[in-house]
Design an enzyme around this catalytic site. Structure first.
Site, PDB file in Angstrom:
ATOM      1  N   ASP A   1     101.215 -29.411   9.235  1.00  0.00           N
ATOM      2  CA  ASP A   1     101.380 -27.820   9.420  1.00  0.00           C
ATOM      3  C   ASP A   1     101.864 -28.105  10.812  1.00  0.00           C
ATOM      4  OD1 ASP A   1     101.785 -26.764   7.060  1.00  0.00           O
ATOM      5  OD2 ASP A   1      99.679 -26.324   7.060  1.00  0.00           O
TER       6      ASP A   1
ATOM      7  N   GLU B   1     107.018 -18.328  -0.882  1.00  0.00           N
ATOM      8  CA  GLU B   1     105.757 -19.863  -1.502  1.00  0.00           C
ATOM      9  C   GLU B   1     105.021 -19.218   0.033  1.00  0.00           C
ATOM     10  OE1 GLU B   1     107.258 -23.241   0.787  1.00  0.00           O
ATOM     11  OE2 GLU B   1     104.894 -23.674   1.026  1.00  0.00           O
TER      12      GLU B   1
END
Length: 271
Positions: A65, A54
């Site tokens: 995040d 990824e």
């Protein structure tokens, strides 16, 4: 149950073949452009036994995040990283032998438009896409455009996802289903949340598409436990903390090898 023969692209065929051979899947994450020569990390990931990689496209206003990935994104942006530069770097990396999956927020997809964005991914050799702020009921346009470009959009499921929506996510998702193990943002955690097993079981009830658990997978012990419930793991913050602390490709390869070995040991464990 989702029909696996419908629209299974290269990413899903690759992951499904490895899973069906008895392998626990490992997908490490790196923020694109975070360091000079950052694509060397990709080669280290592949050498350590990653099954997919990824690559995060840094975005200035992330919502999902945690602190570590936020810091990595800010570091990359401060170095001048952009979608075009990162994709150019990926295009120059060559075949790593495992699929590349890009993750980013929908703002960056909208910037150029889904068709141009997905075409750029395809030209860079990217086969998968994760857009965490894209809800399944609005995913139709992007998933259709991406499929036409040969890019598989993997959707996210969380512990709070109702079962009916989970079935829609599993049906619409391509490549794999990304199961968020805990309510919260990305980041290292001391243990695997109980919600991970419960969510994995509910996903299993609606699809046999490859299932990866992410958010908080930080150690070999957690990877081994996650493998008992899912097909594999996504490891992001634990990798990026090491990168931000100065770890190089050899250090990352050594860390990921410990996760690879844990996954392999779990697969070999008597049932």
């Amino acid at each position: 149950m989702t029909n696996p023969t419908l629209a299974a692209g290269a990413v899903e065929r690759h992951l499904r073949a490895r899973r069906d051979a008895g392998r626990g899947l490992l997908m490490p994450y790196v923020t694109g452009g975070v360091t000079p020569g950052w694509t060397d990390h990709l080669r280290a990931f592949a050498a350590a036994g990653a099954d997919a990689i990824e690559v995060g496209l840094p975005f200035s206003d992330p919502t999902l995040d945690g602190l570590t990935i936020q810091q990595a994104s800010q570091t990359a942006l401060a170095r001048g990283a952009s979608t075009r530069r990162i994709l150019a770097d990926l295009a120059g990396t060559g075949d790593l032998g495992v699929p590349l999956v890009v993750s980013t927020y929908y703002n960056l997809v909208l910037h150029d438009g889904p068709e141009a964005f997905c075409a750029a991914l395809s030209r860079a050799g990217v086969g998968g896409l994760i857009v965490p702020d894209l809800p399944v009921h609005e995913a139709g346009e992007l998933t259709d455009v991406a499929a036409a470009a040969g890019v598989e959009v993997a959707l996210l499921a969380s512990p709070s996802t109702p079962q009916a929506r989970l079935a829609r996510i599993a049906e619409r998702s391509r490549g794999f289903v990304y199961a968020v193990s805990v309510m919260g943002t990305t980041g290292e955690r001391a243990g695997l949340a109980a919600s991970a097993a419960e969510l994995a079981g509910r996903v299993r009830d609606v699809t046999d598409r490859p299932l990866l658990l992410g958010f908080g997978i930080s150690s070999p012990e957690q990877a081994r436990e996650a493998r008992r419930h899912a097909d594999g793991v996504v490891v992001g913050a634990a990798v990026m903390r090491r990168v931000l602390d100065g770890a190089g490709p050899d250090d990352l390869r050594a860390f990921l090898l410990t996760l690879r070995q844990a996954l392999d040991q779990e697969c070999d464990r008597p049932r």
